[in-house]
Design a protein around this motif. Structure first.
Motif, PDB file in Angstrom:
ATOM      1  N   LYS A  27       0.830  -1.212   0.000  1.00  0.00           N
ATOM      2  CA  LYS A  27       0.000   0.000   0.000  1.00  0.00           C
ATOM      3  C   LYS A  27       0.862   1.258   0.000  1.00  0.00           C
ATOM      4  CE  LYS A  27      -3.975  -2.243   2.005  1.00  0.00           C
ATOM      5  NZ  LYS A  27      -5.064  -2.201   2.975  1.00  0.00           N
ATOM      6  N   ILE A  28       2.017   1.165  -0.628  1.00  0.00           N
ATOM      7  CA  ILE A  28       2.925   2.313  -0.655  1.00  0.00           C
ATOM      8  C   ILE A  28       2.259   3.548  -1.253  1.00  0.00           C
ATOM      9  CG2 ILE A  28       3.989   1.556  -2.840  1.00  0.00           C
ATOM     10  CD1 ILE A  28       6.565   2.977  -1.871  1.00  0.00           C
ATOM     11  N   ALA A  29       1.359   3.370  -2.203  1.00  0.00           N
ATOM     12  CA  ALA A  29       0.707   4.528  -2.825  1.00  0.00           C
ATOM     13  C   ALA A  29      -0.041   5.355  -1.787  1.00  0.00           C
ATOM     14  CB  ALA A  29      -0.239   4.081  -3.937  1.00  0.00           C
ATOM     15  N   HIS A  30      -0.607   4.713  -0.775  1.00  0.00           N
ATOM     16  CA  HIS A  30      -1.330   5.439   0.279  1.00  0.00           C
ATOM     17  C   HIS A  30      -0.369   6.339   1.059  1.00  0.00           C
ATOM     18  CE1 HIS A  30      -4.027   6.317   3.592  1.00  0.00           C
ATOM     19  NE2 HIS A  30      -3.113   5.856   4.431  1.00  0.00           N
ATOM     20  N   GLN A  31       0.787   5.794   1.440  1.00  0.00           N
ATOM     21  CA  GLN A  31       1.764   6.578   2.193  1.00  0.00           C
ATOM     22  C   GLN A  31       2.319   7.719   1.347  1.00  0.00           C
ATOM     23  OE1 GLN A  31       0.907   5.813   5.143  1.00  0.00           O
ATOM     24  NE2 GLN A  31       2.905   5.321   6.013  1.00  0.00           N
ATOM     25  N   VAL A  32       2.601   7.417   0.084  1.00  0.00           N
ATOM     26  CA  VAL A  32       3.119   8.448  -0.807  1.00  0.00           C
ATOM     27  C   VAL A  32       2.081   9.546  -1.006  1.00  0.00           C
ATOM     28  CG1 VAL A  32       3.846   8.929  -3.183  1.00  0.00           C
ATOM     29  CG2 VAL A  32       4.758   6.930  -1.966  1.00  0.00           C
ATOM     30  N   ASP A  33       0.829   9.168  -1.170  1.00  0.00           N
ATOM     31  CA  ASP A  33      -0.231  10.159  -1.339  1.00  0.00           C
ATOM     32  C   ASP A  33      -0.337  11.069  -0.112  1.00  0.00           C
ATOM     33  OD1 ASP A  33      -2.536  11.233  -2.877  1.00  0.00           O
ATOM     34  OD2 ASP A  33      -3.677  10.476  -1.158  1.00  0.00           O
ATOM     35  N   ARG A  34      -0.169  10.509   1.064  1.00  0.00           N
ATOM     36  CA  ARG A  34      -0.177  11.338   2.284  1.00  0.00           C
ATOM     37  C   ARG A  34       0.952  12.367   2.236  1.00  0.00           C
ATOM     38  NH1 ARG A  34       0.200   7.834   7.446  1.00  0.00           N
ATOM     39  NH2 ARG A  34       0.046   9.891   8.424  1.00  0.00           N
ATOM     40  N   LEU A  35       2.144  11.933   1.824  1.00  0.00           N
ATOM     41  CA  LEU A  35       3.269  12.865   1.711  1.00  0.00           C
ATOM     42  C   LEU A  35       3.011  13.933   0.664  1.00  0.00           C
ATOM     43  CD1 LEU A  35       6.525  10.704   1.843  1.00  0.00           C
ATOM     44  CD2 LEU A  35       5.648  12.265   3.592  1.00  0.00           C
ATOM     45  N   VAL A  36       2.439  13.527  -0.458  1.00  0.00           N
ATOM     46  CA  VAL A  36       2.136  14.477  -1.527  1.00  0.00           C
ATOM     47  C   VAL A  36       1.148  15.532  -1.026  1.00  0.00           C
ATOM     48  CG1 VAL A  36       1.008  14.718  -3.776  1.00  0.00           C
ATOM     49  CG2 VAL A  36       2.690  12.899  -3.410  1.00  0.00           C
ATOM     50  N   ARG A  37       0.128  15.108  -0.303  1.00  0.00           N
ATOM     51  CA  ARG A  37      -0.854  16.072   0.214  1.00  0.00           C
ATOM     52  C   ARG A  37      -0.208  17.023   1.209  1.00  0.00           C
ATOM     53  NH1 ARG A  37      -4.420  13.198   3.012  1.00  0.00           N
ATOM     54  NH2 ARG A  37      -3.892  11.102   2.347  1.00  0.00           N
ATOM     55  N   LEU A  38       0.682  16.500   2.072  1.00  0.00           N
ATOM     56  CA  LEU A  38       1.398  17.360   3.018  1.00  0.00           C
ATOM     57  C   LEU A  38       2.254  18.386   2.269  1.00  0.00           C
ATOM     58  CD1 LEU A  38       2.607  14.795   5.710  1.00  0.00           C
ATOM     59  CD2 LEU A  38       1.019  16.689   6.093  1.00  0.00           C
ATOM     60  N   ALA A  39       2.947  17.930   1.233  1.00  0.00           N
ATOM     61  CA  ALA A  39       3.818  18.829   0.465  1.00  0.00           C
ATOM     62  C   ALA A  39       2.997  19.917  -0.219  1.00  0.00           C
ATOM     63  CB  ALA A  39       4.615  18.032  -0.565  1.00  0.00           C
ATOM     64  N   ARG A  40       1.913  19.538  -0.836  1.00  0.00           N
ATOM     65  CA  ARG A  40       1.079  20.526  -1.528  1.00  0.00           C
ATOM     66  C   ARG A  40       0.500  21.540  -0.537  1.00  0.00           C
ATOM     67  NH1 ARG A  40      -1.922  15.905  -5.136  1.00  0.00           N
ATOM     68  NH2 ARG A  40      -0.388  15.785  -6.840  1.00  0.00           N
ATOM     69  N   GLN A  41       0.076  21.065   0.629  1.00  0.00           N
ATOM     70  CA  GLN A  41      -0.473  21.988   1.633  1.00  0.00           C
ATOM     71  C   GLN A  41       0.571  22.978   2.120  1.00  0.00           C
ATOM     72  OE1 GLN A  41      -2.038  19.321   4.623  1.00  0.00           O
ATOM     73  NE2 GLN A  41      -3.661  18.565   3.270  1.00  0.00           N
ATOM     74  N   ALA A  42       1.823  22.530   2.162  1.00  0.00           N
ATOM     75  CA  ALA A  42       2.912  23.406   2.632  1.00  0.00           C
ATOM     76  C   ALA A  42       3.438  24.312   1.527  1.00  0.00           C
ATOM     77  CB  ALA A  42       4.053  22.547   3.188  1.00  0.00           C
ATOM     78  N   GLY A  43       2.989  24.103   0.301  1.00  0.00           N
ATOM     79  CA  GLY A  43       3.484  24.894  -0.817  1.00  0.00           C
ATOM     80  C   GLY A  43       4.817  24.403  -1.345  1.00  0.00           C
ATOM     81  N   ASP A  44       5.189  23.157  -1.004  1.00  0.00           N
ATOM     82  CA  ASP A  44       6.445  22.586  -1.482  1.00  0.00           C
ATOM     83  C   ASP A  44       6.279  22.083  -2.917  1.00  0.00           C
ATOM     84  OD1 ASP A  44       7.405  23.027   1.068  1.00  0.00           O
ATOM     85  OD2 ASP A  44       7.170  20.943   1.714  1.00  0.00           O
ATOM     86  N   THR A  45       7.378  22.010  -3.625  1.00  0.00           N
ATOM     87  CA  THR A  45       7.379  21.431  -4.958  1.00  0.00           C
ATOM     88  C   THR A  45       7.269  19.911  -4.853  1.00  0.00           C
ATOM     89  OG1 THR A  45       8.769  23.210  -5.823  1.00  0.00           O
ATOM     90  CG2 THR A  45       8.744  21.148  -7.078  1.00  0.00           C
ATOM     91  N   VAL A  46       6.459  19.303  -5.692  1.00  0.00           N
ATOM     92  CA  VAL A  46       6.388  17.844  -5.781  1.00  0.00           C
ATOM     93  C   VAL A  46       6.981  17.444  -7.127  1.00  0.00           C
ATOM     94  CG1 VAL A  46       4.895  15.806  -5.829  1.00  0.00           C
ATOM     95  CG2 VAL A  46       4.307  17.751  -4.345  1.00  0.00           C
ATOM     96  N   VAL A  47       8.021  16.619  -7.073  1.00  0.00           N
ATOM     97  CA  VAL A  47       8.687  16.148  -8.290  1.00  0.00           C
ATOM     98  C   VAL A  47       8.455  14.646  -8.413  1.00  0.00           C
ATOM     99  CG1 VAL A  47      10.864  15.938  -9.545  1.00  0.00           C
ATOM    100  CG2 VAL A  47      10.492  17.901  -8.021  1.00  0.00           C
TER     101      VAL A  47
END
Length: 199
Positions: A27-47
């Motif tokens: 279920k790695i996609a779930h953990q990665v999606d959580r990180l992506v949402r955190l990054a977007r909320q913080a205004g960080d770049t997602v690569v």
């Protein structure tokens, strides 16, 4: 922001291989999606990084259609996508230029495989001067065959060989190798809690 989340090789190529049944974190996609949402909320770049081996005829050959994000993940418009052909995400891409242009000095890394492309990218990033956070539970890997095991062995043979290094042991060794040298080791929950305290 001067921070970027780098998502490495979380792609259908891995799910298309028989070895996927041994993956440490299905279920790695779930953990990665959580990180992506955190990054977007913080205004960080997602690569987003995908591994590609054109002409290989295997699951990493783009012609076969597996070189794409796991279907559970969504890349937003404007988020960079780079294709690499080496283990690390820098050598065969414009990743460093992309990060430099955005003034990024801190990286959060996750992806597949823990000890291979994610660890190698972490080491290179550290050598390039980036402050790196390695998010262990947003990585995944498989058991590793002993160096003397026959090439092309079946999954059953891999798992029954007492010399095989388990995925858990691979992850633990990666944490030991990186911590205090190349990266800070963190979990998704720890980063989520830190983001909450900054809010």
């Amino acid at each position: 922001m001067t921070r970027a989340l780098v998502v490495i090789d979380v792609q259908e190529s891995f799910r298309a291989r028989p070895l996927w049944e041994t993956i440490s974190n299905p279920k790695i996609a779930h953990q990665v999606d959580r990180l992506v949402r955190l990054a977007r909320q913080a205004g960080d770049t997602v690569v987003w990084v995908l591994h590609s081996e054109p002409g290989s005829g295997d699951v990493f050959d783009p012609a076969l259609g597996h070189v794409r994000l796991l279907e559970e993940l969504r890349r937003e418009e404007g988020e960079p996508l780079v294709h690499k052909t080496s283990h690390n995400a820098f050598t065969t891409t414009n990743l460093q230029q992309l990060l430099t242009e955005r003034g990024i000095r801190e990286l959060v890394v996750c992806g597949i495989r823990t000890e291979q492309c994610v660890e190698t990218t972490t080491r290179v990033a550290s050598d390039l001067g980036y402050q790196v956070t390695f998010v262990t539970d947003a990585t995944a890997t498989n058991p590793i065959a002993h160096r003397d095991a026959p090439a092309g062995q079946s999954v059953a043979d891999l798992l029954s060989d007492p010399r095989t290094l388990s995925a858990d042991e691979v992850i633990r060794r990666t944490e030991y190798a990186l911590a205090g040298r190349f990266a800070t080791i963190a979990t998704v929950d720890e980063l989520g809690a830190a983001a909450g305290s900054r809010a």
